[in-house]
Design a protein around this motif. Structure first.
Motif, PDB file in Angstrom:
ATOM      1  N   GLY A 147       0.798  -1.227   0.000  1.00 37.87           N
ATOM      2  CA  GLY A 147       0.000   0.000   0.000  1.00 37.87           C
ATOM      3  C   GLY A 147       0.822   1.263   0.000  1.00 37.87           C
ATOM      4  O   GLY A 147       0.423   2.276  -0.586  1.00 37.87           O
ATOM      5  N   PHE A 148       1.983   1.218   0.658  1.00 36.23           N
ATOM      6  CA  PHE A 148       2.809   2.420   0.735  1.00 36.23           C
ATOM      7  C   PHE A 148       3.287   2.854  -0.645  1.00 36.23           C
ATOM      8  O   PHE A 148       3.130   4.006  -1.049  1.00 36.23           O
ATOM      9  N   MET A 149       3.833   1.905  -1.389  1.00 36.15           N
ATOM     10  CA  MET A 149       4.494   2.262  -2.652  1.00 36.15           C
ATOM     11  C   MET A 149       3.538   2.701  -3.762  1.00 36.15           C
ATOM     12  O   MET A 149       3.962   3.355  -4.700  1.00 36.15           O
ATOM     13  N   ILE A 150       2.260   2.325  -3.653  1.00 39.03           N
ATOM     14  CA  ILE A 150       1.340   2.757  -4.718  1.00 39.03           C
ATOM     15  C   ILE A 150       0.378   3.847  -4.242  1.00 39.03           C
ATOM     16  O   ILE A 150      -0.510   4.279  -4.985  1.00 39.03           O
ATOM     17  N   ALA A 151       0.577   4.319  -3.019  1.00 42.44           N
ATOM     18  CA  ALA A 151      -0.345   5.309  -2.442  1.00 42.44           C
ATOM     19  C   ALA A 151      -0.461   6.605  -3.259  1.00 42.44           C
ATOM     20  O   ALA A 151      -1.574   7.088  -3.470  1.00 42.44           O
ATOM     21  N   PRO A 152       0.654   7.197  -3.726  1.00 42.95           N
ATOM     22  CA  PRO A 152       0.511   8.480  -4.414  1.00 42.95           C
ATOM     23  C   PRO A 152      -0.438   8.419  -5.613  1.00 42.95           C
ATOM     24  O   PRO A 152      -1.294   9.276  -5.773  1.00 42.95           O
ATOM     25  N   MET A 153      -0.308   7.362  -6.422  1.00 44.28           N
ATOM     26  CA  MET A 153      -1.161   7.256  -7.612  1.00 44.28           C
ATOM     27  C   MET A 153      -2.569   6.830  -7.235  1.00 44.28           C
ATOM     28  O   MET A 153      -3.556   7.334  -7.793  1.00 44.28           O
ATOM     29  N   THR A 154      -2.685   5.900  -6.270  1.00 41.22           N
ATOM     30  CA  THR A 154      -3.996   5.455  -5.819  1.00 41.22           C
ATOM     31  C   THR A 154      -4.825   6.648  -5.331  1.00 41.22           C
ATOM     32  O   THR A 154      -5.990   6.797  -5.672  1.00 41.22           O
ATOM     33  N   ALA A 155      -4.187   7.493  -4.522  1.00 43.04           N
ATOM     34  CA  ALA A 155      -4.880   8.654  -3.967  1.00 43.04           C
ATOM     35  C   ALA A 155      -5.341   9.595  -5.074  1.00 43.04           C
ATOM     36  O   ALA A 155      -6.453  10.115  -5.044  1.00 43.04           O
ATOM     37  N   LYS A 156      -4.482   9.770  -6.058  1.00 45.93           N
ATOM     38  CA  LYS A 156      -4.812  10.664  -7.160  1.00 45.93           C
ATOM     39  C   LYS A 156      -6.031  10.121  -7.930  1.00 45.93           C
ATOM     40  O   LYS A 156      -6.965  10.863  -8.243  1.00 45.93           O
ATOM     41  N   LEU A 157      -6.014   8.821  -8.197  1.00 46.32           N
ATOM     42  CA  LEU A 157      -7.111   8.208  -8.957  1.00 46.32           C
ATOM     43  C   LEU A 157      -8.433   8.278  -8.200  1.00 46.32           C
ATOM     44  O   LEU A 157      -9.472   8.587  -8.777  1.00 46.32           O
ATOM     45  N   LEU A 158      -8.386   7.989  -6.888  1.00 47.77           N
ATOM     46  CA  LEU A 158      -9.633   8.026  -6.115  1.00 47.77           C
ATOM     47  C   LEU A 158     -10.141   9.461  -5.972  1.00 47.77           C
ATOM     48  O   LEU A 158     -11.349   9.695  -5.970  1.00 47.77           O
TER      49      LEU A 158
ATOM     50  N   ILE B 269      -9.661   2.026 -13.201  1.00 51.54           N
ATOM     51  CA  ILE B 269      -9.524   1.196 -11.998  1.00 51.54           C
ATOM     52  C   ILE B 269     -10.699   0.231 -11.844  1.00 51.54           C
ATOM     53  O   ILE B 269     -10.819  -0.427 -10.827  1.00 51.54           O
ATOM     54  N   ASP B 270     -11.552   0.136 -12.868  1.00 53.21           N
ATOM     55  CA  ASP B 270     -12.725  -0.753 -12.705  1.00 53.21           C
ATOM     56  C   ASP B 270     -12.327  -2.214 -12.477  1.00 53.21           C
ATOM     57  O   ASP B 270     -13.025  -2.950 -11.804  1.00 53.21           O
ATOM     58  N   ARG B 271     -11.170  -2.593 -12.993  1.00 49.71           N
ATOM     59  CA  ARG B 271     -10.740  -3.988 -12.767  1.00 49.71           C
ATOM     60  C   ARG B 271     -10.311  -4.231 -11.316  1.00 49.71           C
ATOM     61  O   ARG B 271     -10.060  -5.354 -10.909  1.00 49.71           O
TER      62      ARG B 271
END
Lengths: 380, 87
Positions: free
Chosen positions: A336-347, A360-362
């Motif tokens: 979770g740490f390493m993908i947080a910046p992009m995940t947060a942006k997408l959400l 992110i539908d998949r």
């Protein structure tokens, strides 16, 4: 506490804080509720490695785009996040591992990652402390732009930047219930009062399953206990993170010089049991001695336990659910740490009705109804 | 200047400044932000001192903010625990 807001985020780990920042930046009213303190859970207990070398395209892309954000993050947030890009060295142990590595490298190269397969001489060159024989390694993959950031500094940087933009973060505030009306999220009930809201984001890490139950959603996530240890600080010996999918080990030398790492414990169990075990200590010490013999003379200072929030395919669960306004941001399965910046942006893009930078539908829970493609490149 | 954590070189001023800036209420948060008590002695001297500063600043009682300690009790060599051949 506010009686009304636009978005309530449950959990002030890296993902909750990063999302609070991305939403506040877009002018949304955000309240983060955290039952303990910032980075109490997986974030504050993790190895904080940043790896782009994944076996599934989704993870590799999320990680690559996150690295692009990490690289500029200290400047953007106004706080140092302690980023170091010393690469990730992933041991290959046999022909089968080599086949898988070749496939992974091909996919990773196709999305633009500078990954390559290296052999004994270069392994020793990159990290002279390693013993390829002890590692039982025939080769390794190496990506120089992978690395590490300080998990505390990064999370606090996001939290402080979010606060400056108007987000509210309430520590020691536990969610007791989430009220749903006509299939829509209505309000969040905490031990410190109720907040009406349009959106609730479930970023509670290993406790996400419990939060989802409050709106009647059953999640397949399991909290899996993981242990880690850290040694005394030493002068700089190597810059990369060393990992192996076969042995499950990961370790690196941190900013201050200490060696930090973990490995699946022989007593690893599902559940919220938090006491450290001697069997982990023994197994990790043995494997560290094999991977990097000089470390045998180095002292261990501390060991602790954290949790992976593990999904059936080790991919995160992101996005909308059958309850309107209830957004998932969990199931990170140890990365979770390493993908947080992009995940947060997408959400944030999803919540604000913007066009998403990548689909992110998949990654919604719907995928568990069909056949799943498992992420195999997991350690720890 | 009053040194509180000798291993990580942290002063009383550092601790007070961090409590004020980040609104820390626990020793765990001070550890996260300052590396307080994370050095060789594992906080065996400084954490009690820091707990007193925190109690004074937050108005909490010392009982509420006493430190927790993580094993091992004293630093121990990897080779000693891991053995030569996993024994």
């Amino acid at each position: 506490m506010e009686s009304r807001t636009e978005v309530v985020i449950v959990g002030a780990g890296i993902n909750g804080c990063a999302l609070a920042y991305e939403l506040a930046k877009r002018g949304k009213e955000v309240v983060v509720v955290e039952k303990n303190y910032i980075a109490y859970g997986a974030t504050g207990r993790c190895g904080a490695g940043i790896r782009q070398q994944w076996a599934t395209r989704e993870n590799a892309l999320l990680a690559k785009k996150s690295v692009e954000i990490f690289e500029k993050l200290s400047d953007e947030l106004g706080y140092d996040i302690g980023l170091r890009q010393g690469g990730y060295l992933i041991a290959i142990h046999d022909e089968e591992g080599m086949e898988q590595a070749k496939k992974n490298v091909e996919m990773q190269k196709s999305i633009g990652l500078p990954v390559r397969i290296i052999y004994e001489d270069e392994i020793k060159e990159i990290a002279p402390i390693l013993d390829p024989k002890g590692m039982e390694a025939i080769a390794a993959t190496f990506c120089p732009t992978d690395g590490h950031a300080n998990p505390f500094k990064t999370t606090y940087a996001y939290a402080m930047a979010a606060k400056k933009l108007g987000a509210k973060i309430y520590k020691f505030t536990e969610v007791k219930d989430i009220k749903v009306k006509d299939g829509k999220v209505e309000k969040v009930v905490t031990n410190r009062g109720e907040i009406e809201t349009k959106y609730v984001v479930n970023a509670a890490g290993a406790w996400s399953k419990e939060i989802a139950k409050m709106v009647g959603i059953e999640m397949p996530n399991k909290p899996v206990r993981k242990e880690a240890l850290v040694t005394e600080p030493l002068k700089r010996m190597f810059d990369c993170m060393v990992i192996s999918f076969k042995h499950g080990i990961y370790f690196s030398q941190q900013e201050e010089g200490q060696i930090l790492g973990g490995i699946p414990s022989p007593e690893e169990k599902v559940g919220y049991y938090m006491e450290p075990t001697f069997s982990f200590l023994k197994h990790m010490a043995y494997m560290l001695g094999k991977y990097a013999p000089p470390l045998k003379h180095v002292s261990i200072l501390r060991q602790w336990t954290g949790f992976y929030d593990v999904t059936p395919d080790a991919l995160p669960i992101l996005g909308e659910t059958s309850v309107e306004g209830f957004i998932q941001c969990n199931g990170f399965s140890g990365h979770g740490f390493m993908i947080a910046p992009m995940t947060a942006k997408l959400l944030a893009q999803l919540i604000c009705g913007e066009k998403l930078e990548m689909p992110i539908d998949r990654l919604s829970m719907e995928r568990f109804k069909g056949e799943i493609t498992e992420e195999r490149a997991v350690v720890g | 200047m009053k040194i509180v954590c000798r291993c990580e070189d942290i002063t009383e001023e550092d601790i007070i400044k961090t409590i004020d800036e980040y609104g820390c209420e626990t020793l765990a948060e001070l550890k996260q932000l300052l590396r307080l008590g994370m050095g060789h002695c594992q906080g065996r001297t400084c954490l009690i001192l820091a707990a007193k500063i925190l109690a004074r600043k937050t108005g909490k009682s010392l009982d509420e903010i006493m430190p927790s300690f993580r094993p091992p009790v004293i630093p121990v060599e990897i080779g000693l625990i891991g053995g030569k051949d996993g024994e």
